[in-house]
Design a protein around this motif. Structure first.
Motif, mmCIF file in Angstrom:
data_model
loop_
_atom_site.group_PDB
_atom_site.id
_atom_site.type_symbol
_atom_site.label_atom_id
_atom_site.label_comp_id
_atom_site.label_asym_id
_atom_site.label_seq_id
_atom_site.Cartn_x
_atom_site.Cartn_y
_atom_site.Cartn_z
ATOM 1 N N ASN A 7 0.819 -1.216 0.000
ATOM 2 C CA ASN A 7 0.000 0.000 0.000
ATOM 3 C C ASN A 7 0.848 1.259 0.000
ATOM 4 N N ASP B 292 5.624 12.466 4.642
ATOM 5 C CA ASP B 292 4.349 11.765 4.598
ATOM 6 C C ASP B 292 4.571 10.327 5.028
ATOM 7 N N ALA C 51 0.910 6.386 -1.946
ATOM 8 C CA ALA C 51 0.187 5.685 -3.001
ATOM 9 C C ALA C 51 -0.146 6.597 -4.177
ATOM 10 N N ASP C 52 -0.209 7.926 -3.945
ATOM 11 C CA ASP C 52 -0.585 8.830 -5.019
ATOM 12 C C ASP C 52 0.621 9.465 -5.698
ATOM 13 N N THR C 53 1.828 8.965 -5.438
ATOM 14 C CA THR C 53 3.026 9.533 -6.066
ATOM 15 C C THR C 53 3.220 8.931 -7.442
ATOM 16 N N ALA D 267 4.860 5.485 -7.399
ATOM 17 C CA ALA D 267 3.929 4.417 -7.038
ATOM 18 C C ALA D 267 3.151 3.959 -8.260
ATOM 19 N N SER D 268 2.728 4.937 -9.067
ATOM 20 C CA SER D 268 1.995 4.576 -10.288
ATOM 21 C C SER D 268 2.861 3.749 -11.227
ATOM 22 N N GLN E 189 3.285 0.163 -9.915
ATOM 23 C CA GLN E 189 2.082 -0.647 -10.081
ATOM 24 C C GLN E 189 1.888 -1.076 -11.527
ATOM 25 N N GLN F 51 8.713 14.168 -5.165
ATOM 26 C CA GLN F 51 7.405 14.571 -4.641
ATOM 27 C C GLN F 51 7.397 14.512 -3.104
ATOM 28 N N GLN F 52 6.487 13.684 -2.511
ATOM 29 C CA GLN F 52 6.375 13.670 -1.041
ATOM 30 C C GLN F 52 7.568 13.011 -0.352
#
Length: 745
Positions: free
Chosen positions: A105, A122, A126-128, A131-132, A135, A149-150
């Motif tokens: 996750n 953070d 999952a929204d970075t 991560a995309s 996946q 990013q985060q």
């Protein structure tokens, strides 16, 4: 008279105009050529930065993939392994900001940074963008990259991530994420590679993320822009010189052309005036003088070139051996008079001939030129550097202090030689060996001093890459002994003083010999010399082939005789080194003697040491495959079980595992050795590989083996190595544990 005056004036004016125009044109061309050369140099430097940046990022990607691939599946050990791996990564990759392990996750389950004052922004990612990517490319074995990013407070930073191989299925996915401080990486790259006087700015999306510049005065005219790309990340590199640097890059050629042209113009005016008065009388003489000057210039240039080449290397323009000897002959008496010493260091590039054959003479020559430049940059003042051979440099300098530290110089030389070279799209890594001698040891004689340094270099090369050796008086004796031993070995091969002894491999349950190991011996006078004392020497010369043929020929012949006497299941083992195994002729040689002896291939077994086995499986796997195609059996002598060995056994499965004498010596008394042997036995049993215990010297060792279902043993307790004639009568009899040495030994 007046007409003649105006004719002379017109001719002189024409000469003056032509001279001035040509001078200005030549000056313009020279300045234009210099500007192009400067632009090309700046472009080359930016290209070098681009190459180094790409190499750095590939190193980070490789580190991510390697770490992800080698992390254990076991959660109990993964934490400790991550701590160890992260410590190593932060040490070797200073720009690494953070290392994380994310669950499926994208929630951190492990987080470590190179500073305790860098909190994570953070707890879920999952929204970075990374991560995309992870996946969508779940089956990729390679590292992926994206903006941080985060993961970082600095927006320009990037992350490199890779999947962890998991035995629990896709729902248990783990991701290893490395956060790279891109500003720090660029800073390290620029400060390492940029020459003083250059200014640099790196931007991303027209925003400056790193700047190494004090002034933009020269930027608009001289800046070289080049994109830096890594995966989907892109930056823009701008490099330009300072005014002082630009001034240094310009030569005085423009001014010389101007003043030279004006001087030539004045001379032409003078000659024109003189020519107007003496034209008819001096024309022929001027032509002759011009031709004579041209010939004299060519003669002087040729003579100067010959004199230069007599004492210098034409490629690097360094002094050659003649120049070095002349320098030493001049300086050594002065050193002796001042009670100073002089150090001679011979630097030989390792495996240069192999590089020369593999890459070609042009690349090899360019490599030596660049190495010469690298070495010259770090040498102390008043150091003479020469190139005395195709792969050899020699440096000489006077030692004026008792606190002289030769190791510091060697360290600097090693660091300057070690970085890779990029030549014609070839990435080349070099190493060198160093031989050192001092003038005081050679009585300040130049030839003796160079001979001592060459002797030390010979011993340095035996140490492997970047070997270092200083001359000692006993080294000359060692070389003399080496030559004498080589001569005796040649005679031994001719007079058949090399013989084979055989030690049986016994089934300790049935007390019958199931095989023999052929052991080479040198009958030197009244002594039997074992291979450890002469095998390395033979491998360094052409004798290794004759010795290998002797061993295989006689081992096959003797095995065939024993089989004809009824020992048709007897397996004969021969030991081969890495040098022997990599001989191209070896498979054909073995096949020839097997056929000549009418011996089946499975009656012969090749035994390898642990190190040789790993090198073959990693770098020469074709050699193992050739043995298997011939039908030969392969045995490996092990001192323990490592992950590298287990991987090699899976890839290149041997027929037999032999437990090394260094382990069996302490079994069953010593706990660690006993555990290691039990681990080998368990692994071999699981892989269904036969095990032979070597150097069994006591009955408790046999009892230990029997209790663990290991029935093959070899050692003096069972029967020592014997000549074939003495062993033949033993093979048909039970062999039990006892110490009974034949009178013949």
């Amino acid at each position: 008279m007046k007409q003649k005056f105006w004719l002379h004036f017109r001719n002189l004016s024409l000469i003056a105009c032509v001279g001035v125009v040509l001078t200005l044109l030549a000056q313009h061309l020279v300045l234009q050529s210099e500007a192009k050369a400067i632009q090309q140099r700046l472009s080359d430097d930016t290209r070098l930065l681009e190459n180094q940046f790409r190499q750095l990022m590939l190193n980070y990607s490789f580190a991510t993939e390697w770490t992800a691939r080698n992390l254990a599946d076991d959660e109990s050990t993964r934490q400790q392994q991550l701590d160890e791996e992260s410590t190593a990564l932060f040490l070797y990759y200073p720009s690494l900001q953070r290392l994380l392990l994310l669950d499926s996750n994208f929630v951190p389950v492990y987080n470590r940074s190179n500073s305790q004052q860098m909190p994570l922004l953070d707890s879920a990612f999952a929204d970075t963008l990374i991560a995309s990517k992870l996946q969508h490319q779940s089956n990729s074995a390679h590292a992926l990259s994206a903006p941080a990013q985060q993961f970082s407070a600095a927006g320009e930073d990037i992350v490199i991530a890779a999947h962890l191989a998991s035995a629990e299925g896709a729902n248990a996915s783990r991701y290893l994420v490395l956060v790279v401080d891109i500003s720090r990486l660029f800073d390290a790259l620029v400060r390492t590679e940029i020459i003083e006087g250059y200014q640099v700015e790196i931007t991303a999306e027209q925003q400056s993320i790193y700047r190494f510049a004090g002034s933009d005065a020269m930027r608009d005219e001289w800046a070289i822009d080049r994109p830096l790309r890594f995966a989907a990340n892109e930056w823009q590199l701008s490099l330009w010189p300072t005014a002082e640097r630009l001034k240094d890059m310009h030569s005085a050629s423009g001014q010389l052309v101007l003043f030279g042209g004006l001087a030539l113009t004045l001379g032409a005016l003078f000659l024109g005036w003189r020519a107007a008065n003496l034209r008819h009388r001096l024309l022929q003489q001027q032509q002759q003088l011009k031709q004579s000057r041209k010939q004299l210039k060519q003669h002087n240039a040729s003579e100067a070139k010959l004199m230069f080449l007599a004492d210098h290397d034409p490629q690097t323009e360094l002094p050659n051996r003649n120049g070095l000897v002349a320098h030493l002959s001049e300086q050594l008496p002065n050193c002796q008079a001042r009670h100073h010493d002089m150090l001679i260091m011979v630097i030989a590039v390792d495996s240069f001939r192999e590089l020369n054959h593999a890459l070609g003479h042009a690349v090899a020559d360019e490599m030596m030129k660049r190495l010469a430049l690298r070495i010259k940059k770090i040498l102390p003042q008043r150091t003479q550097l020469a190139r005395t051979g195709i792969d050899t440099f020699v440096l000489a300098y006077e030692v004026t202090s008792s606190q002289h530290n030769e190791q510091a110089i060697i360290q600097q030389l090693t660091e300057s030689i070690r970085p890779q070279l990029f030549i014609d799209q070839q990435e080349i890594y070099c190493s060198a060996s160093f031989g050192i001698a001092y003038a005081s040891d050679a009585d300040y004689d130049a030839e003796t001093l160079l001979h001592y340094a060459d002797t030390a270099l010979f011993h340095a090369k035996q140490q492997g890459y970047f070997g270092v050796a200083s001359y000692r008086p006993e080294q000359a004796l060692e070389l003399s002994t080496r030559r004498e031993t080589l001569a005796l070995l040649r005679i031994a091969l001719e007079q058949r003083d090399l013989i084979l002894y055989y030690q049986p491999i016994v089934n300790v349950r049935t007390h019958r010999a199931v095989g023999v190991e052929a052991l080479l011996r040198w009958r030197h006078g009244e002594q039997l010399v074992e291979p450890l004392q002469f095998l390395d020497l033979m491998e360094q010369t052409g004798l290794v082939f004759s010795m290998t043929e002797f061993v295989i020929k006689h081992a096959c012949k003797q095995a065939a005789e024993w089989r004809n006497l009824g020992n048709d299941k007897l397996l004969t083992t021969v030991n081969l080194s890495l040098r022997q195994l990599t001989m191209p002729e070896l498979p054909e040689l073995i096949a020839h003697h097997l056929k000549r002896s009418s011996l089946p291939a499975d009656a012969l077994q090749v035994e390898l040491s642990e190190d040789v086995y790993l090198q073959l499986c990693n770098n020469h796997r074709s050699s193992v495959e050739q043995f298997k195609k011939l039908g030969l059996r392969v045995a490996v002598q092990l001192t323990g079980m490592t992950s590298a060995l287990i991987t090699a056994i899976k890839v290149c499965s041997p027929y037999t595992i032999k437990i090394a004498p260094s382990l069996m010596r302490d079994v069953p008394v010593q706990t660690i050795a006993t555990e290691l042997v039990e681990g080998i036995l368990r692994t071999a049993k699981n892989l269904r590989i036969e095990v032979v215990a070597v150097a069994v010297e006591q009955q408790p060792q046999i009892d230990f083996l029997l209790q663990r279902d290991c029935y093959m043993a070899q050692g003096n307790y069972l029967l020592p190595a014997l000549p074939a004639a003495l062993l033949s009568e033993k093979l048909s009899q039970p062999i039990k544990g006892h110490i009974e040495r034949p009178a013949a030994l």
